[in-house]
Design a protein around this motif. Structure first.
Motif: not given
Length: 297
Positions: A7-15
């Motif tokens: 989740e952290l990796i994905d959120l980093d990419k998005k935001h």
């Protein structure tokens, strides 16, 4: 519960847009590391891996990570007074006490402090102060700022324009005007640049005591004494960018102490709070401060 690693990796990419980073690489490869905590000289990532923070993050965590006494001091002050405007002669105790402390540890007659939110803003403020000084002196043509090739002075528009590292300037197609660059290790190049631009148009010269992002370049022996002499000869203000070198990074409070030079202005940030809060500023010499008082209305 906290976020999972995925989740952290994905959120980093998005935001999260990272400075001086490839947006495409961030999307395809993800963050190089996601740190969760620090202690002393060590950082720990989301996988529990331990790293030595060999660069002190961005040359700023001078006293190490996880200093609970700093968190306690911040909590106590924020509980008492978190913010107070300093515009229009309003003041507050912590600002007064810190300004006095900085004056007491700075070299020579450096004594008056203008606070900012960080290093880029400190450098931009120094350029504005230099230009304002010459306006008050009736020499409005003196607005050019000379910096050095391979220098780095920050990410704000003026600080970017003063940065001698060309890739940082190439990031935008509309730089601030009136910035020029002398060779980073040649005092003669500074003199040549002043003569080429016209001494009557130059407001200030800015230099890092030790260049940081440009490759950790240490100036030749007597370089700074020579450039200070040149600045004095042409009546040009000398600004020391001590954002990286200040507060013990080179073994003294400020890097220029190694060269026996007292600048007209010193820009600081980073180590002043060891990265525990955003803070920067400009320290003015007694002479410059008194002239600004006398010339101001």
């Amino acid at each position: 519960m906290g976020k999972s690693i995925d989740e952290l990796i994905d959120l980093d990419k998005k935001h999260f847009i990272h400075p001086t980073s490839s947006l495409k690489q961030q999307q395809t490869e993800g963050a190089a590391h996601i740190f969760t905590k620090g202690k002393d000289i060590y950082l720990y990532d989301i996988h529990g891996k331990k790293f030595i923070d060999a660069m002190s993050s961005l040359w700023n965590v001078n006293i190490g990570h996880g200093r609970e006494e700093l968190a306690k001091a911040a909590f106590e002050q924020m509980s008492k007074l978190a913010f107070s405007s300093c515009f229009s002669t309003f003041s507050n105790e912590p600002a007064i006490e810190l300004a006095e402390k900085l004056a007491s540890v700075a070299s020579g007659d450096l004594r008056a402090v203008f606070f900012t939110s960080g290093g880029s803003e400190a450098n931009d403020t120094a350029y504005k102060l230099a230009r304002h000084y010459w306006i008050l002196k009736g020499e409005k043509k003196r607005k050019k700022i000379i910096s050095r090739t391979k220098s780095y002075h920050g990410v704000a528009m003026g600080a970017t324009s003063a940065t001698g590292l060309k890739p940082f300037r190439d990031f935008t197609n509309s730089l601030a005007p009136d910035f020029c660059y002398a060779d980073h290790l040649s005092a003669q190049s500074l003199r040549d640049t002043i003569e080429q631009e016209g001494p009557e148009t130059v407001a200030a010269f800015i230099a890092e005591p030790v260049q940081g992002a440009g490759g950790v370049h240490i100036a030749p022996q007597n370089y700074f004494k020579e450039v200070k002499k040149i600045c004095d000869e042409y009546g040009i203000l000398f600004i020391a960018d001590e954002v990286i070198t200040g507060f013990g990074r080179t073994g003294t409070y400020f890097g220029m102490e190694h060269y026996g030079i007292i600048p007209d202005m010193v820009c600081f940030a980073k180590g002043v709070t060891s990265g525990y809060a955003q803070l920067g500023g400009v320290i003015l010499s007694k002479s410059l401060h008194e002239q600004l008082i006398e010339l101001s209305t």
